[in-house]
Design a protein around this motif. Structure first.
Motif, PDB file in Angstrom:
ATOM      1  N   VAL A  99      17.181  39.839 -51.029  1.00 10.46           N
ATOM      2  CA  VAL A  99      16.062  40.195 -51.911  1.00 10.46           C
ATOM      3  C   VAL A  99      14.727  39.869 -51.247  1.00 10.46           C
ATOM      4  CG1 VAL A  99      14.999  39.760 -54.155  1.00 10.46           C
ATOM      5  CG2 VAL A  99      17.488  39.875 -53.955  1.00 10.46           C
ATOM      6  N   ALA A 100      14.650  38.732 -50.543  1.00  9.58           N
ATOM      7  CA  ALA A 100      13.407  38.343 -49.879  1.00  9.58           C
ATOM      8  C   ALA A 100      13.005  39.362 -48.816  1.00  9.58           C
ATOM      9  CB  ALA A 100      13.568  36.956 -49.256  1.00  9.58           C
ATOM     10  N   PHE A 101      13.958  39.769 -47.990  1.00 12.88           N
ATOM     11  CA  PHE A 101      13.626  40.736 -46.939  1.00 12.88           C
ATOM     12  C   PHE A 101      13.394  42.135 -47.514  1.00 12.88           C
ATOM     13  CE2 PHE A 101      15.354  37.400 -44.232  1.00 12.88           C
ATOM     14  CZ  PHE A 101      14.450  37.423 -43.179  1.00 12.88           C
ATOM     15  N   ARG A 102      14.076  42.436 -48.618  1.00 13.36           N
ATOM     16  CA  ARG A 102      13.836  43.729 -49.271  1.00 13.36           C
ATOM     17  C   ARG A 102      12.407  43.780 -49.811  1.00 13.36           C
ATOM     18  NH1 ARG A 102      15.063  45.770 -54.593  1.00 13.36           N
ATOM     19  NH2 ARG A 102      15.511  48.011 -54.544  1.00 13.36           N
ATOM     20  N   GLU A 103      11.959  42.692 -50.405  1.00 11.94           N
ATOM     21  CA  GLU A 103      10.594  42.656 -50.920  1.00 11.94           C
ATOM     22  C   GLU A 103       9.585  42.668 -49.777  1.00 11.94           C
ATOM     23  OE1 GLU A 103       7.841  39.975 -53.909  1.00 11.94           O
ATOM     24  OE2 GLU A 103       9.964  40.302 -54.295  1.00 11.94           O
ATOM     25  N   ALA A 104       9.889  41.996 -48.646  1.00  9.75           N
ATOM     26  CA  ALA A 104       8.983  42.006 -47.492  1.00  9.75           C
ATOM     27  C   ALA A 104       8.807  43.425 -46.959  1.00  9.75           C
ATOM     28  CB  ALA A 104       9.517  41.086 -46.396  1.00  9.75           C
ATOM     29  N   GLY A 105       9.931  44.163 -46.825  1.00  8.05           N
ATOM     30  CA  GLY A 105       9.839  45.542 -46.338  1.00  8.05           C
ATOM     31  C   GLY A 105       9.114  46.439 -47.311  1.00  8.05           C
ATOM     32  N   SER A 106       9.359  46.250 -48.603  1.00  8.99           N
ATOM     33  CA  SER A 106       8.688  47.047 -49.618  1.00  8.99           C
ATOM     34  C   SER A 106       7.181  46.838 -49.592  1.00  8.99           C
ATOM     35  CB  SER A 106       9.244  46.684 -50.994  1.00  8.99           C
ATOM     36  OG  SER A 106       8.472  47.247 -52.027  1.00  8.99           O
ATOM     37  N   SER A 107       6.749  45.588 -49.416  1.00 12.47           N
ATOM     38  CA  SER A 107       5.319  45.294 -49.389  1.00 12.47           C
ATOM     39  C   SER A 107       4.683  45.729 -48.067  1.00 12.47           C
ATOM     40  CB  SER A 107       5.093  43.792 -49.611  1.00 12.47           C
ATOM     41  OG  SER A 107       5.621  43.383 -50.851  1.00 12.47           O
ATOM     42  N   LEU A 108       5.367  45.457 -46.942  1.00 13.67           N
ATOM     43  CA  LEU A 108       4.807  45.758 -45.630  1.00 13.67           C
ATOM     44  C   LEU A 108       4.500  47.241 -45.477  1.00 13.67           C
ATOM     45  CD1 LEU A 108       4.109  44.534 -42.823  1.00 13.67           C
ATOM     46  CD2 LEU A 108       6.439  45.078 -42.128  1.00 13.67           C
ATOM     47  N   PHE A 109       5.387  48.082 -45.957  1.00 13.62           N
ATOM     48  CA  PHE A 109       5.196  49.521 -45.831  1.00 13.62           C
ATOM     49  C   PHE A 109       4.619  50.145 -47.106  1.00 13.62           C
ATOM     50  CE2 PHE A 109       8.491  48.412 -42.754  1.00 13.62           C
ATOM     51  CZ  PHE A 109       7.910  48.930 -41.604  1.00 13.62           C
ATOM     52  N   THR A 110       4.077  49.286 -47.988  1.00 11.58           N
ATOM     53  CA  THR A 110       3.391  49.703 -49.231  1.00 11.58           C
ATOM     54  C   THR A 110       4.229  50.659 -50.070  1.00 11.58           C
ATOM     55  OG1 THR A 110       2.218  51.559 -48.189  1.00 11.58           O
ATOM     56  CG2 THR A 110       1.149  49.412 -48.106  1.00 11.58           C
ATOM     57  N   LEU A 111       5.535  50.421 -50.117  1.00 14.87           N
ATOM     58  CA  LEU A 111       6.407  51.281 -50.920  1.00 14.87           C
ATOM     59  C   LEU A 111       6.436  50.826 -52.377  1.00 14.87           C
ATOM     60  CD1 LEU A 111       9.363  51.603 -48.393  1.00 14.87           C
ATOM     61  CD2 LEU A 111       7.531  53.227 -48.806  1.00 14.87           C
ATOM     62  N   GLY A 112       6.425  49.511 -52.598  1.00 13.92           N
ATOM     63  CA  GLY A 112       6.323  48.981 -53.946  1.00 13.92           C
ATOM     64  C   GLY A 112       7.575  49.047 -54.782  1.00 13.92           C
ATOM     65  N   PHE A 113       8.702  49.449 -54.224  1.00 22.61           N
ATOM     66  CA  PHE A 113       9.903  49.578 -55.044  1.00 22.61           C
ATOM     67  C   PHE A 113      10.530  48.232 -55.369  1.00 22.61           C
ATOM     68  CE2 PHE A 113      11.420  49.954 -50.629  1.00 22.61           C
ATOM     69  CZ  PHE A 113      12.411  49.017 -50.605  1.00 22.61           C
ATOM     70  N   ALA A 114      10.154  47.166 -54.639  1.00 21.62           N
ATOM     71  CA  ALA A 114      10.776  45.862 -54.889  1.00 21.62           C
ATOM     72  C   ALA A 114       9.798  44.882 -55.501  1.00 21.62           C
ATOM     73  CB  ALA A 114      11.335  45.292 -53.591  1.00 21.62           C
ATOM     74  N   SER A 115       8.701  45.364 -56.041  1.00 16.62           N
ATOM     75  CA  SER A 115       7.725  44.457 -56.635  1.00 16.62           C
ATOM     76  C   SER A 115       8.254  43.891 -57.941  1.00 16.62           C
ATOM     77  CB  SER A 115       6.402  45.186 -56.870  1.00 16.62           C
ATOM     78  OG  SER A 115       6.604  46.272 -57.749  1.00 16.62           O
ATOM     79  N   GLY A 116       7.797  42.717 -58.268  1.00 23.04           N
ATOM     80  CA  GLY A 116       8.238  42.082 -59.499  1.00 23.04           C
ATOM     81  C   GLY A 116       7.112  41.314 -60.151  1.00 23.04           C
ATOM     82  N   ALA A 117       7.442  40.560 -61.186  1.00 24.44           N
ATOM     83  CA  ALA A 117       6.420  39.822 -61.942  1.00 24.44           C
ATOM     84  C   ALA A 117       6.329  38.380 -61.488  1.00 24.44           C
ATOM     85  CB  ALA A 117       6.749  39.900 -63.425  1.00 24.44           C
ATOM     86  N   ARG A 118       6.559  38.118 -60.204  1.00 22.37           N
ATOM     87  CA  ARG A 118       6.519  36.757 -59.696  1.00 22.37           C
ATOM     88  C   ARG A 118       5.115  36.489 -59.148  1.00 22.37           C
ATOM     89  NH1 ARG A 118      11.235  39.174 -58.215  1.00 22.37           N
ATOM     90  NH2 ARG A 118      10.318  39.873 -56.253  1.00 22.37           N
ATOM     91  N   LEU A 119       4.280  35.872 -59.924  1.00 21.93           N
ATOM     92  CA  LEU A 119       2.871  35.724 -59.578  1.00 21.93           C
ATOM     93  C   LEU A 119       2.679  34.896 -58.305  1.00 21.93           C
ATOM     94  CD1 LEU A 119       1.257  35.168 -63.093  1.00 21.93           C
ATOM     95  CD2 LEU A 119       1.312  37.254 -61.728  1.00 21.93           C
TER      96      LEU A 119
END
Length: 359
Positions: A99-119
């Motif tokens: 999940v951590a690396f999935r969120e890193a890839g989602s954010s790095l390439f501005t895809l946003g599919f793994a964003s969540g409500a973790r402030l």
């Protein structure tokens, strides 16, 4: 475990940021170990594909080095940033690895599919989201600068072909001018190459990846051409000092200063103040044969070869070692007076056109 992951992630991001700044942003020749290790690896892999061929096979293989370097640099930076942000997200949260690396890839390439409500992870996600586009934008802006410098370089190298042949050779430059009575054009040639040498010293030390860009034709090389012009100037000064133009001294100074600037950028050691009597790898027999060829072409020297040799050696000692090492690392065409290569080959003399005058 989280502490180790966070430390490794921060170090990875620091290495990536340092490499990007050194390669694309800072306007001076700073060494990037990541880029030069990539160059070392790709150059050797390409040479493995041409083991059974001679220089022609090496040249065809190394043609791909420049585009692979450009793509490899961008891929290395993006992959390094991906793992760096992934490890940081893992360190500051309770997310599992995938999940951590999935969120890193989602954010790095501005895809946003793994964003969540973790402030508490939003700051890292925002930084990662800015990193990917910035890296790609810097690389895109980098290309016009590289190709502009490449074009300036290759125009002069192509113009030299009529004067020096392919591959270029210093004595051939002088011989051709005396054969066709154009020796009065030599000062203009030296002035043009003085400016080009200064340009190449600045551009190729600031952007060392330009060293991997080969000329459009296999027997042309900016490095071999620069050495040829410097050898021609040194020969003229050594053999005929009274009539040699002052531009010959200027192009020699600009030439070996440029080579030294490039050597500093790629960490090639050299003697900054060599003795004029220091040995050179070019032999007196090779020098004497070149002077004999010049004499046959109509060049009338003021000094004998024995008298001129110490003066020529005193000029050449300033640039020979650096030029030979750069020619070796760049797998330049094995022209005369440019040293050995990492692949077995004989030195190639320039091809002189047949005299087609009537009679």
């Amino acid at each position: 475990m989280e502490y180790i992951a966070g430390t490794v992630g921060a170090l990875l991001l620091a290495v990536v940021l340092s490499s990007v700044l050194r390669t694309l942003v800072v306007p001076r020749g700073l060494y990037s170990s990541l880029v030069f290790r990539l160059w070392w690896l790709l150059r050797r892999l390409l040479r493995l594909s041409a083991l059974r061929g001679g220089y022609e096979a090496i040249d065809r293989a190394q043609t791909w080095l420049a585009p692979l370097m450009l793509m490899g640099m961008l891929a290395s930076w993006l992959v390094g940033a991906f793992f760096g942000f992934g490890l940081l997200l893992l360190a500051v949260s309770s997310l599992p690895w995938d999940v951590a690396f999935r969120e890193a890839g989602s954010s790095l390439f501005t895809l946003g599919f793994a964003s969540g409500a973790r402030l508490k992870l939003s700051l890292l996600d925002f930084v990662a989201a800015a990193t990917g586009p910035v890296l790609i934008a810097l690389q895109i802006a980098y290309l016009p600068t590289l190709y502009a410098a490449y074009n300036r370089r290759e125009v002069e190298v192509t113009l030299l072909q009529a004067r020096a042949g392919e591959p270029s050779w210093g004595p051939e430059i002088l011989a051709r001018q005396w054969l066709v009575d154009t020796e009065t054009a030599l000062p203009e040639l030296y002035r043009a190459w003085e400016r080009l040498a200064s340009d190449m010293g600045e551009s190729h030390s600031t952007y060392p990846v330009l060293l991997t860009f080969r000329s459009p034709r296999p027997h042309r090389s900016w490095l071999v051409a620069l050495v040829a012009v410097m050898d021609a100037a040194a020969l003229q000064l050594a053999l005929d000092p009274k009539t040699a133009p002052p531009e010959a001294r200027l192009v020699l100074r600009a030439g070996f200063s440029a080579l030294r600037d490039i050597a500093r950028a790629v960490r090639i050691p050299f003697d900054a103040d060599p003795s004029p009597e220091a040995p050179v790898r070019l032999t007196y027999a090779e020098f004497d044969a070149a002077v004999e060829m010049l004499d046959a072409a109509g060049f009338r020297a003021e000094r004998t070869p024995r008298e001129a040799w110490p003066h020529f050696r005193g000029w050449r000692v300033n640039y020979e070692a650096v030029a030979y090492e750069l020619c070796r690392r760049c797998d330049a065409v094995p022209a005369l007076w440019t040293g050995p290569r990492d692949f077995p080959t004989a030195s190639l003399p320039p091809r002189r056109p047949v005299d087609r005058r009537p009679g």
